[in-house]
Write an enzyme that holds these catalytic residues in place. Structure first.
Site, PDB file in Angstrom:
ATOM      1  N   ARG A  54      -4.435  -1.175 -53.845  1.00 43.25           N
ATOM      2  CA  ARG A  54      -3.888  -1.348 -52.344  1.00 43.25           C
ATOM      3  C   ARG A  54      -2.825  -2.357 -52.657  1.00 43.25           C
ATOM      4  O   ARG A  54      -2.753  -3.104 -53.494  1.00 43.25           O
ATOM      5  CB  ARG A  54      -5.093  -1.964 -51.814  1.00 43.25           C
ATOM      6  CG  ARG A  54      -6.294  -1.167 -51.265  1.00 43.25           C
ATOM      7  CD  ARG A  54      -5.832  -0.208 -50.360  1.00 43.25           C
ATOM      8  NE  ARG A  54      -6.862   0.318 -49.749  1.00 43.25           N
ATOM      9  CZ  ARG A  54      -7.359   1.501 -50.431  1.00 43.25           C
ATOM     10  NH1 ARG A  54      -6.565   2.296 -51.138  1.00 43.25           N
ATOM     11  NH2 ARG A  54      -8.328   2.396 -49.586  1.00 43.25           N
ATOM     12  N   HIS A 106       1.990   6.491 -51.345  1.00 41.06           N
ATOM     13  CA  HIS A 106       0.583   6.241 -51.146  1.00 41.06           C
ATOM     14  C   HIS A 106      -0.062   7.743 -51.407  1.00 41.06           C
ATOM     15  O   HIS A 106      -0.805   8.056 -50.476  1.00 41.06           O
ATOM     16  CB  HIS A 106       0.046   5.685 -50.088  1.00 41.06           C
ATOM     17  CG  HIS A 106      -1.456   5.207 -50.026  1.00 41.06           C
ATOM     18  ND1 HIS A 106      -1.813   4.048 -49.357  1.00 41.06           N
ATOM     19  CD2 HIS A 106      -2.323   5.433 -50.970  1.00 41.06           C
ATOM     20  CE1 HIS A 106      -3.012   3.876 -49.632  1.00 41.06           C
ATOM     21  NE2 HIS A 106      -3.531   4.654 -50.482  1.00 41.06           N
TER      22      HIS A 106
END
Length: 309
Positions: free
Chosen positions: A224, A272
Protein backbone atom coordinates in the site's frame (compact mmCIF):
# COMPACT_ATOMS: atom_id res chain seq x y z
CA UNK A 1 -31.92 -10.30 1.68
CA UNK A 2 -29.66 -8.83 -1.00
CA UNK A 3 -26.13 -7.77 -1.90
CA UNK A 4 -25.02 -4.27 -2.81
CA UNK A 5 -21.79 -3.61 -4.71
CA UNK A 6 -20.13 -0.40 -3.57
CA UNK A 7 -17.07 0.75 -5.53
CA UNK A 8 -15.92 3.74 -7.58
CA UNK A 9 -13.74 2.24 -10.32
CA UNK A 10 -16.34 1.60 -13.00
CA UNK A 11 -16.38 -2.17 -12.42
CA UNK A 12 -19.74 -2.44 -10.66
CA UNK A 13 -21.55 -3.89 -13.70
CA UNK A 14 -18.76 -6.43 -14.23
CA UNK A 15 -19.05 -7.73 -10.68
CA UNK A 16 -22.84 -7.70 -10.75
CA UNK A 17 -22.87 -9.74 -13.97
CA UNK A 18 -20.39 -12.26 -12.52
CA UNK A 19 -22.47 -12.72 -9.36
CA UNK A 20 -25.71 -13.17 -11.30
CA UNK A 21 -24.13 -15.63 -13.72
CA UNK A 22 -22.86 -17.71 -10.82
CA UNK A 23 -26.23 -17.64 -9.05
CA UNK A 24 -29.21 -16.21 -11.01
CA UNK A 25 -31.42 -16.45 -7.91
CA UNK A 26 -29.60 -13.87 -5.80
CA UNK A 27 -30.64 -10.24 -5.63
CA UNK A 28 -27.71 -7.91 -6.24
CA UNK A 29 -27.58 -4.15 -6.83
CA UNK A 30 -25.01 -1.59 -7.76
CA UNK A 31 -24.64 1.23 -5.27
CA UNK A 32 -25.52 3.79 -7.94
CA UNK A 33 -28.85 2.21 -8.95
CA UNK A 34 -32.18 2.44 -7.18
CA UNK A 35 -32.61 -0.23 -4.50
CA UNK A 36 -34.17 -0.91 -1.11
CA UNK A 37 -31.39 -0.19 1.34
CA UNK A 38 -33.21 -1.78 4.26
CA UNK A 39 -33.13 -5.18 2.49
CA UNK A 40 -29.37 -5.22 1.94
CA UNK A 41 -27.54 -7.61 4.26
CA UNK A 42 -24.14 -7.83 2.56
CA UNK A 43 -22.02 -5.06 1.05
CA UNK A 44 -19.36 -6.12 -1.46
CA UNK A 45 -16.92 -3.22 -1.40
CA UNK A 46 -13.69 -1.91 -2.87
CA UNK A 47 -12.55 1.60 -1.93
CA UNK A 48 -16.15 2.66 -1.43
CA UNK A 49 -17.23 6.30 -0.98
CA UNK A 50 -16.72 7.15 2.66
CA UNK A 51 -20.03 7.28 4.49
CA UNK A 52 -21.85 5.02 2.03
CA UNK A 53 -21.93 1.93 4.26
CA UNK A 54 -23.73 3.73 7.06
CA UNK A 55 -26.80 3.99 4.80
CA UNK A 56 -27.75 0.31 5.26
CA UNK A 57 -29.62 -0.28 8.53
CA UNK A 58 -29.77 -4.09 8.24
CA UNK A 59 -26.26 -4.74 6.98
CA UNK A 60 -24.74 -7.91 8.47
CA UNK A 61 -21.46 -8.35 6.58
CA UNK A 62 -18.93 -6.08 4.87
CA UNK A 63 -17.04 -8.09 2.25
CA UNK A 64 -13.89 -6.71 0.66
CA UNK A 65 -13.61 -7.67 -3.01
CA UNK A 66 -9.83 -7.92 -2.59
CA UNK A 67 -7.22 -9.01 -0.10
CA UNK A 68 -6.94 -5.56 1.50
CA UNK A 69 -9.33 -4.09 4.06
CA UNK A 70 -7.47 -0.96 5.17
CA UNK A 71 -9.86 1.29 3.23
CA UNK A 72 -12.75 -0.03 5.33
CA UNK A 73 -11.08 0.89 8.61
CA UNK A 74 -10.13 4.29 7.19
CA UNK A 75 -13.84 5.10 6.81
CA UNK A 76 -14.73 6.31 10.30
CA UNK A 77 -18.44 6.09 9.49
CA UNK A 78 -18.31 2.42 8.45
CA UNK A 79 -20.04 -0.05 10.80
CA UNK A 80 -16.82 -1.90 11.63
CA UNK A 81 -18.53 -3.63 14.55
CA UNK A 82 -19.99 -5.94 11.88
CA UNK A 83 -18.06 -8.95 10.54
CA UNK A 84 -15.61 -8.00 7.78
CA UNK A 85 -14.33 -10.55 5.29
CA UNK A 86 -11.60 -10.40 2.68
CA UNK A 87 -10.57 -12.39 -0.36
CA UNK A 88 -8.03 -15.18 0.04
CA UNK A 89 -7.35 -16.31 -3.50
CA UNK A 90 -4.49 -18.50 -4.82
CA UNK A 91 -4.64 -16.71 -8.18
CA UNK A 92 -4.24 -13.34 -6.46
CA UNK A 93 -1.15 -14.63 -4.66
CA UNK A 94 0.43 -16.16 -7.75
CA UNK A 95 -0.22 -13.00 -9.78
CA UNK A 96 1.52 -10.94 -7.10
CA UNK A 97 4.46 -13.31 -6.98
CA UNK A 98 4.92 -13.22 -10.76
CA UNK A 99 4.89 -9.42 -10.75
CA UNK A 100 7.52 -9.21 -8.02
CA UNK A 101 9.68 -11.85 -9.70
CA UNK A 102 9.60 -9.79 -12.89
CA UNK A 103 10.73 -6.69 -10.98
CA UNK A 104 13.55 -8.56 -9.27
CA UNK A 105 14.91 -10.03 -12.49
CA UNK A 106 14.64 -6.67 -14.27
CA UNK A 107 16.80 -5.21 -11.50
CA UNK A 108 19.32 -8.06 -11.52
CA UNK A 109 19.84 -7.91 -15.27
CA UNK A 110 19.89 -4.09 -15.58
CA UNK A 111 16.75 -4.00 -17.74
CA UNK A 112 15.49 -0.83 -16.05
CA UNK A 113 18.75 0.95 -16.80
CA UNK A 114 18.86 -0.31 -20.39
CA UNK A 115 15.41 1.17 -20.98
CA UNK A 116 16.72 4.54 -19.84
CA UNK A 117 19.78 4.07 -22.07
CA UNK A 118 17.53 3.34 -25.04
CA UNK A 119 15.67 6.61 -24.53
CA UNK A 120 19.04 8.42 -24.56
CA UNK A 121 20.37 6.32 -27.50
CA UNK A 122 23.20 5.16 -25.23
CA UNK A 123 24.98 1.85 -25.90
CA UNK A 124 26.62 0.79 -22.63
CA UNK A 125 26.84 -2.90 -21.66
CA UNK A 126 26.95 -3.34 -17.86
CA UNK A 127 28.03 -6.17 -15.57
CA UNK A 128 24.99 -8.20 -14.63
CA UNK A 129 24.10 -9.88 -11.36
CA UNK A 130 23.18 -13.46 -10.52
CA UNK A 131 20.59 -15.02 -8.25
CA UNK A 132 23.29 -16.11 -5.79
CA UNK A 133 24.41 -12.50 -5.35
CA UNK A 134 21.30 -11.31 -3.50
CA UNK A 135 19.30 -11.92 -0.35
CA UNK A 136 15.63 -11.09 -0.76
CA UNK A 137 13.84 -9.87 2.35
CA UNK A 138 10.04 -9.93 2.47
CA UNK A 139 8.25 -7.63 4.90
CA UNK A 140 5.07 -9.57 5.64
CA UNK A 141 4.79 -13.35 5.34
CA UNK A 142 1.01 -13.63 5.09
CA UNK A 143 -0.77 -15.35 2.22
CA UNK A 144 0.87 -13.25 -0.50
CA UNK A 145 4.29 -13.10 1.11
CA UNK A 146 4.44 -16.84 1.72
CA UNK A 147 3.71 -17.68 -1.93
CA UNK A 148 6.36 -15.22 -3.10
CA UNK A 149 8.88 -16.66 -0.64
CA UNK A 150 8.27 -20.20 -1.87
CA UNK A 151 8.64 -19.13 -5.50
CA UNK A 152 11.89 -17.28 -4.77
CA UNK A 153 13.31 -20.34 -3.01
CA UNK A 154 12.52 -22.46 -6.07
CA UNK A 155 14.54 -20.03 -8.19
CA UNK A 156 17.49 -20.41 -5.83
CA UNK A 157 17.43 -17.05 -4.03
CA UNK A 158 18.46 -16.64 -0.41
CA UNK A 159 15.14 -15.65 1.15
CA UNK A 160 14.24 -14.23 4.53
CA UNK A 161 11.04 -12.77 5.88
CA UNK A 162 9.87 -10.60 8.72
CA UNK A 163 6.42 -10.80 10.28
CA UNK A 164 4.60 -10.16 13.53
CA UNK A 165 4.86 -13.83 14.49
CA UNK A 166 7.38 -16.46 13.41
CA UNK A 167 6.57 -18.40 10.22
CA UNK A 168 7.76 -21.83 9.13
CA UNK A 169 8.41 -21.87 5.36
CA UNK A 170 10.94 -24.31 3.90
CA UNK A 171 14.11 -22.56 2.84
CA UNK A 172 13.10 -19.20 4.33
CA UNK A 173 14.73 -17.65 7.38
CA UNK A 174 12.00 -16.21 9.57
CA UNK A 175 12.40 -13.10 11.70
CA UNK A 176 9.57 -12.14 14.04
CA UNK A 177 8.68 -9.16 16.19
CA UNK A 178 10.12 -5.67 16.59
CA UNK A 179 13.27 -6.95 18.25
CA UNK A 180 14.25 -8.92 15.11
CA UNK A 181 13.56 -6.21 12.52
CA UNK A 182 17.03 -4.62 12.56
CA UNK A 183 18.78 -7.96 12.03
CA UNK A 184 16.45 -8.76 9.15
CA UNK A 185 17.08 -5.41 7.46
CA UNK A 186 20.86 -5.52 7.87
CA UNK A 187 21.21 -8.51 5.52
CA UNK A 188 18.46 -7.65 2.99
CA UNK A 189 19.65 -6.62 -0.47
CA UNK A 190 16.20 -6.38 -2.08
CA UNK A 191 13.34 -5.45 0.25
CA UNK A 192 9.80 -6.39 -0.79
CA UNK A 193 6.94 -4.86 1.21
CA UNK A 194 3.84 -7.06 1.41
CA UNK A 195 2.58 -5.94 4.80
CA UNK A 196 -1.08 -5.18 5.52
CA UNK A 197 -1.65 -1.48 6.11
CA UNK A 198 -2.51 -0.89 9.77
CA UNK A 199 -1.86 1.78 12.37
CA UNK A 200 1.38 -0.02 13.22
CA UNK A 201 2.67 -0.37 9.65
CA UNK A 202 1.68 3.00 8.19
CA UNK A 203 4.84 4.91 7.29
CA UNK A 204 7.11 1.95 8.13
CA UNK A 205 9.13 2.51 4.94
CA UNK A 206 10.89 5.62 6.21
CA UNK A 207 14.42 7.03 6.54
CA UNK A 208 15.07 5.13 9.77
CA UNK A 209 14.24 1.79 8.16
CA UNK A 210 16.12 2.54 4.93
CA UNK A 211 19.25 3.46 6.90
CA UNK A 212 19.32 -0.05 8.36
CA UNK A 213 19.46 -1.66 4.92
CA UNK A 214 22.88 -2.28 3.30
CA UNK A 215 24.10 0.54 1.06
CA UNK A 216 22.84 -0.07 -2.47
CA UNK A 217 19.71 -1.98 -1.40
CA UNK A 218 16.67 -1.96 -3.67
CA UNK A 219 13.04 -1.40 -2.60
CA UNK A 220 9.90 -3.00 -4.03
CA UNK A 221 6.57 -1.80 -2.61
CA UNK A 222 3.52 -3.72 -3.82
CA UNK A 223 1.50 -3.45 -0.60
CA UNK A 224 0.00 0.00 0.00
CA UNK A 225 1.12 3.55 -0.66
CA UNK A 226 0.54 4.36 3.00
CA UNK A 227 3.53 2.24 3.99
CA UNK A 228 5.95 4.62 2.29
CA UNK A 229 7.21 8.05 3.32
CA UNK A 230 7.75 9.42 -0.18
CA UNK A 231 10.19 12.18 0.76
CA UNK A 232 12.38 9.76 2.74
CA UNK A 233 12.63 7.43 -0.24
CA UNK A 234 13.60 10.26 -2.58
CA UNK A 235 16.30 11.44 -0.16
CA UNK A 236 17.74 7.93 0.16
CA UNK A 237 17.80 7.54 -3.62
CA UNK A 238 19.46 10.91 -4.12
CA UNK A 239 22.20 10.20 -1.58
CA UNK A 240 22.75 6.77 -3.18
CA UNK A 241 22.02 4.76 -0.03
CA UNK A 242 19.29 3.02 -2.03
CA UNK A 243 20.05 2.00 -5.62
CA UNK A 244 16.44 2.20 -6.79
CA UNK A 245 12.80 1.44 -6.13
CA UNK A 246 9.92 -0.27 -7.91
CA UNK A 247 6.54 1.06 -6.79
CA UNK A 248 3.10 -0.29 -7.67
CA UNK A 249 1.11 1.56 -4.99
CA UNK A 250 0.85 5.22 -3.97
CA UNK A 251 -0.78 7.50 -1.40
CA UNK A 252 -3.02 9.00 -4.08
CA UNK A 253 -4.05 6.97 -7.13
CA UNK A 254 -3.74 7.86 -9.92
CA UNK A 255 -0.49 9.54 -8.90
CA UNK A 256 -0.64 13.29 -9.49
CA UNK A 257 1.31 14.44 -12.56
CA UNK A 258 3.50 16.77 -10.51
CA UNK A 259 4.82 14.07 -8.16
CA UNK A 260 8.64 13.74 -8.38
CA UNK A 261 8.38 9.94 -8.74
CA UNK A 262 7.34 10.42 -12.37
CA UNK A 263 10.65 11.93 -13.43
CA UNK A 264 13.08 10.23 -11.05
CA UNK A 265 15.41 7.93 -12.96
CA UNK A 266 15.73 5.50 -10.04
CA UNK A 267 11.98 5.04 -9.54
CA UNK A 268 10.15 2.51 -11.69
CA UNK A 269 6.37 2.63 -11.45
CA UNK A 270 3.34 0.56 -12.37
CA UNK A 271 -0.32 1.65 -11.89
CA UNK A 272 -1.40 -0.59 -8.97
CA UNK A 273 -1.67 -3.60 -11.25
CA UNK A 274 0.56 -6.19 -9.57
CA UNK A 275 -2.38 -8.33 -8.48
CA UNK A 276 -6.04 -7.69 -9.28
CA UNK A 277 -9.00 -9.71 -8.04
CA UNK A 278 -10.45 -11.78 -10.87
CA UNK A 279 -14.24 -12.19 -10.72
CA UNK A 280 -14.18 -15.77 -12.00
CA UNK A 281 -11.76 -16.79 -9.27
CA UNK A 282 -13.23 -14.73 -6.41
CA UNK A 283 -17.01 -14.84 -6.91
CA UNK A 284 -17.47 -18.44 -5.64
CA UNK A 285 -16.05 -17.62 -2.20
CA UNK A 286 -18.10 -14.42 -2.01
CA UNK A 287 -21.29 -16.33 -2.77
CA UNK A 288 -20.31 -19.05 -0.30
CA UNK A 289 -20.09 -16.43 2.44
CA UNK A 290 -23.37 -14.85 1.36
CA UNK A 291 -25.12 -18.21 1.59
CA UNK A 292 -23.53 -18.82 4.97
CA UNK A 293 -24.81 -15.42 6.08
CA UNK A 294 -28.33 -16.24 4.91
CA UNK A 295 -28.23 -19.62 6.67
CA UNK A 296 -26.63 -18.27 9.85
CA UNK A 297 -23.54 -20.48 9.42
CA UNK A 298 -19.95 -19.54 10.34
CA UNK A 299 -18.39 -17.07 7.87
CA UNK A 300 -15.05 -17.56 6.11
CA UNK A 301 -11.97 -15.35 5.73
CA UNK A 302 -12.96 -12.98 8.51
CA UNK A 303 -10.71 -10.06 9.42
CA UNK A 304 -9.31 -9.63 12.90
CA UNK A 305 -10.45 -6.25 14.19
CA UNK A 306 -7.49 -6.13 16.61
CA UNK A 307 -4.89 -6.83 13.92
CA UNK A 308 -6.64 -4.83 11.20
CA UNK A 309 -6.27 -7.64 8.62
Amino acid sequence: MSIVIVRQDGKTKLWKKALKQADPQITVYGYDEEHSKDKVTMALVWKHPKGSLSEYPNLKLIASAGAGVDFIFEDQTAPVHLPISRVIDPMLASDMSEHVLALIFAYLKNLNQYKLDQERTTWEPRPYNRIVDFTIGILGLGTLGAVLAEDLVRFGFRVQGWSRTEKNIDGVQSYAGDEALDAFLSTTDILVCLLPLTENTAGILDASLFAKLPKGAYLINVARGGHLVDGDLLAMLDNNHLSGAALDVFHTEPLVKTHPFWQHHKVHMSPHCASVSDTESVVPQILDNYNRLCEDRPLLNLVSKDKGY
